[in-house]
Design a protein around this motif. Sequence first.
Motif, PDB file in Angstrom:
ATOM      1  N   VAL A   5     -14.440 -19.252   1.223  1.00 25.39           N
ATOM      2  CA  VAL A   5     -13.183 -18.634   0.796  1.00 25.39           C
ATOM      3  C   VAL A   5     -12.347 -18.343   2.038  1.00 25.39           C
ATOM      4  CG1 VAL A   5     -12.110 -16.645  -0.326  1.00 25.39           C
ATOM      5  CG2 VAL A   5     -14.209 -17.632  -1.269  1.00 25.39           C
ATOM      6  N   ILE A   6     -11.097 -18.799   2.018  1.00 26.78           N
ATOM      7  CA  ILE A   6     -10.192 -18.600   3.158  1.00 26.78           C
ATOM      8  C   ILE A   6      -9.037 -17.715   2.715  1.00 26.78           C
ATOM      9  CG2 ILE A   6      -8.623 -19.751   4.774  1.00 26.78           C
ATOM     10  CD1 ILE A   6     -10.530 -22.185   4.571  1.00 26.78           C
ATOM     11  N   VAL A  26     -19.521 -14.370  -4.685  1.00 21.11           N
ATOM     12  CA  VAL A  26     -19.509 -15.700  -5.301  1.00 21.11           C
ATOM     13  C   VAL A  26     -19.538 -16.837  -4.283  1.00 21.11           C
ATOM     14  CG1 VAL A  26     -18.266 -14.854  -7.331  1.00 21.11           C
ATOM     15  CG2 VAL A  26     -16.968 -15.770  -5.409  1.00 21.11           C
ATOM     16  N   ALA A  27     -19.279 -16.536  -3.012  1.00 20.81           N
ATOM     17  CA  ALA A  27     -19.159 -17.573  -1.989  1.00 20.81           C
ATOM     18  C   ALA A  27     -20.214 -17.407  -0.898  1.00 20.81           C
ATOM     19  CB  ALA A  27     -17.759 -17.540  -1.375  1.00 20.81           C
ATOM     20  N   ASP A  28     -20.389 -18.473  -0.118  1.00 23.00           N
ATOM     21  CA  ASP A  28     -21.349 -18.457   0.982  1.00 23.00           C
ATOM     22  C   ASP A  28     -20.757 -17.888   2.262  1.00 23.00           C
ATOM     23  OD1 ASP A  28     -23.772 -20.153  -0.137  1.00 23.00           O
ATOM     24  OD2 ASP A  28     -21.921 -21.122  -0.792  1.00 23.00           O
ATOM     25  N   GLU A  29     -19.427 -17.915   2.372  1.00 23.63           N
ATOM     26  CA  GLU A  29     -18.776 -17.325   3.541  1.00 23.63           C
ATOM     27  C   GLU A  29     -17.328 -16.991   3.190  1.00 23.63           C
ATOM     28  OE1 GLU A  29     -18.423 -19.959   6.893  1.00 23.63           O
ATOM     29  OE2 GLU A  29     -17.473 -21.552   5.723  1.00 23.63           O
ATOM     30  N   VAL A  30     -16.792 -15.995   3.894  1.00 24.88           N
ATOM     31  CA  VAL A  30     -15.391 -15.609   3.749  1.00 24.88           C
ATOM     32  C   VAL A  30     -14.764 -15.645   5.133  1.00 24.88           C
ATOM     33  CG1 VAL A  30     -13.758 -13.831   3.057  1.00 24.88           C
ATOM     34  CG2 VAL A  30     -15.876 -14.155   1.761  1.00 24.88           C
ATOM     35  N   ILE A  31     -13.691 -16.402   5.267  1.00 19.46           N
ATOM     36  CA  ILE A  31     -12.976 -16.520   6.535  1.00 19.46           C
ATOM     37  C   ILE A  31     -11.593 -15.918   6.356  1.00 19.46           C
ATOM     38  CG2 ILE A  31     -12.097 -18.092   8.295  1.00 19.46           C
ATOM     39  CD1 ILE A  31     -14.245 -20.121   7.297  1.00 19.46           C
ATOM     40  N   GLY A  49     -17.736  -7.846   5.901  1.00 20.32           N
ATOM     41  CA  GLY A  49     -18.589  -9.014   6.088  1.00 20.32           C
ATOM     42  C   GLY A  49     -17.876 -10.334   6.274  1.00 20.32           C
ATOM     43  N   ALA A  50     -16.550 -10.314   6.441  1.00 23.02           N
ATOM     44  CA  ALA A  50     -15.800 -11.560   6.640  1.00 23.02           C
ATOM     45  C   ALA A  50     -15.857 -11.995   8.103  1.00 23.02           C
ATOM     46  CB  ALA A  50     -14.346 -11.369   6.226  1.00 23.02           C
ATOM     47  N   ARG A  51     -15.753 -13.279   8.310  1.00 24.51           N
ATOM     48  CA  ARG A  51     -15.511 -13.820   9.645  1.00 24.51           C
ATOM     49  C   ARG A  51     -14.010 -13.818   9.859  1.00 24.51           C
ATOM     50  NH1 ARG A  51     -16.790 -20.085  11.469  1.00 24.51           N
ATOM     51  NH2 ARG A  51     -15.954 -19.952  13.605  1.00 24.51           N
ATOM     52  N   VAL A  52     -13.541 -13.267  10.973  1.00 24.14           N
ATOM     53  CA  VAL A  52     -12.103 -13.136  11.195  1.00 24.14           C
ATOM     54  C   VAL A  52     -11.659 -14.033  12.344  1.00 24.14           C
ATOM     55  CG1 VAL A  52     -10.211 -11.591  11.783  1.00 24.14           C
ATOM     56  CG2 VAL A  52     -12.053 -10.780  10.293  1.00 24.14           C
ATOM     57  N   LEU A  53     -10.648 -14.851  12.069  1.00 26.12           N
ATOM     58  CA  LEU A  53      -9.944 -15.611  13.095  1.00 26.12           C
ATOM     59  C   LEU A  53      -8.550 -15.015  13.230  1.00 26.12           C
ATOM     60  CD1 LEU A  53     -10.634 -19.285  11.927  1.00 26.12           C
ATOM     61  CD2 LEU A  53     -12.032 -17.912  13.467  1.00 26.12           C
ATOM     62  N   GLN A  54      -8.030 -14.953  14.436  1.00 24.40           N
ATOM     63  CA  GLN A  54      -6.638 -14.532  14.612  1.00 24.40           C
ATOM     64  C   GLN A  54      -5.844 -15.708  15.149  1.00 24.40           C
ATOM     65  OE1 GLN A  54      -6.978 -10.556  16.673  1.00 24.40           O
ATOM     66  NE2 GLN A  54      -5.836  -9.950  14.848  1.00 24.40           N
ATOM     67  N   VAL A  55      -4.840 -16.102  14.378  1.00 21.78           N
ATOM     68  CA  VAL A  55      -4.073 -17.310  14.661  1.00 21.78           C
ATOM     69  C   VAL A  55      -2.588 -17.010  14.493  1.00 21.78           C
ATOM     70  CG1 VAL A  55      -3.606 -19.675  13.917  1.00 21.78           C
ATOM     71  CG2 VAL A  55      -5.950 -18.797  13.870  1.00 21.78           C
ATOM     72  N   ARG A  56      -1.786 -17.424  15.435  1.00 20.93           N
ATOM     73  CA  ARG A  56      -0.333 -17.288  15.289  1.00 20.93           C
ATOM     74  C   ARG A  56       0.205 -18.512  14.546  1.00 20.93           C
ATOM     75  NH1 ARG A  56       1.221 -12.939  17.981  1.00 20.93           N
ATOM     76  NH2 ARG A  56       0.070 -12.300  19.859  1.00 20.93           N
ATOM     77  N   ILE A  64      -5.051 -24.117   7.169  1.00 18.99           N
ATOM     78  CA  ILE A  64      -5.607 -25.279   7.864  1.00 18.99           C
ATOM     79  C   ILE A  64      -6.685 -24.859   8.854  1.00 18.99           C
ATOM     80  CG2 ILE A  64      -5.070 -27.129   9.490  1.00 18.99           C
ATOM     81  CD1 ILE A  64      -2.278 -27.271   8.133  1.00 18.99           C
ATOM     82  N   GLU A  65      -6.400 -23.846   9.663  1.00 20.81           N
ATOM     83  CA  GLU A  65      -7.371 -23.419  10.671  1.00 20.81           C
ATOM     84  C   GLU A  65      -8.637 -22.870  10.028  1.00 20.81           C
ATOM     85  OE1 GLU A  65      -7.139 -23.994  13.957  1.00 20.81           O
ATOM     86  OE2 GLU A  65      -5.351 -25.103  13.367  1.00 20.81           O
ATOM     87  N   GLY A  66      -8.485 -22.207   8.903  1.00 19.87           N
ATOM     88  CA  GLY A  66      -9.654 -21.717   8.186  1.00 19.87           C
ATOM     89  C   GLY A  66     -10.517 -22.856   7.677  1.00 19.87           C
ATOM     90  N   ALA A  67      -9.885 -23.888   7.120  1.00 24.36           N
ATOM     91  CA  ALA A  67     -10.627 -25.038   6.584  1.00 24.36           C
ATOM     92  C   ALA A  67     -11.361 -25.800   7.677  1.00 24.36           C
ATOM     93  CB  ALA A  67      -9.678 -25.965   5.837  1.00 24.36           C
TER      94      ALA A  67
END
Length: 255
Positions: A5-6, A26-31, A49-56, A64-67
């Motif tokens: 899940v993104i 319901v999902a294996d990971e959350v981004i 419990g989410a994985r966090v990316l920071q993107v401008r 796209i970056e999450g996928a």
Amino acid sequence: MKISVIIPTLNSERTIKLAVSSSLKVADEVIVVDSFSTDRTVEIAEKEGARVLQVRGSRLIARIEGAKVARGDYVVNLDSDMYFSENFKGFEEKVIALGEITVGRGIVHKLMSVDREITHKKWAENLSVCNGGIIPRMYDRQLLLKAYEMIPLNLKDRLNAFEDSVIYYNVMKLYKEGKVQFIPNAVYHIEDDSLWQFMRKWYKYGKNAKLLRGTEYERFIYERKSRPGLTLGEKMKLLPITLIKGIPFALGYYL
């Protein structure tokens, strides 16, 4: 089958906890792809419990970056004001539309409830790529990544409106004869903006949609003015929300 899940975010501290916690059921990971929020969005997402990316960049860039870093066989493009229901199950196709249940309070909630109730009742007609009122949110990840490569760079960097339509359009160019599955009432969508906030949002959508002019995606602006497959009576019921969305959108788009 694994699911990623993104969720793009920007100052989404009010709703992100529920979005992440329901996703992890319901999902294996959350981004969570965050655009450098100044509130507690990142803190709350990580705590849940989410994985966090920071993107401008745009909402499309966030998708796209999450996928790119996702590990699932399927990707769900969730919004930060959405969360899963117990009906999210039974996946059969590579492209899946998730029926929405409107929750919240106020006039916007009431109007959007009517909109989704009528549109989802006519879901078969409303899965049309160019003029339908339902846009899939769940895709086979490899198919989705190929579709992202087809989107022009200038749109990737700047598009914050109609990005889900652009994604769907490009996916279906690759998935030509594939079936789109519809799962009723799969997610909840929080709608509790004031009328003024809602109209301001649609004005901003109109301004951003100018980026589609002169592209193959421009047709979304003109072909998605009314829901297909509706009776005259149903169209009349949707007239208030159509005007509340359409007038500020047109002002943003044409001025």
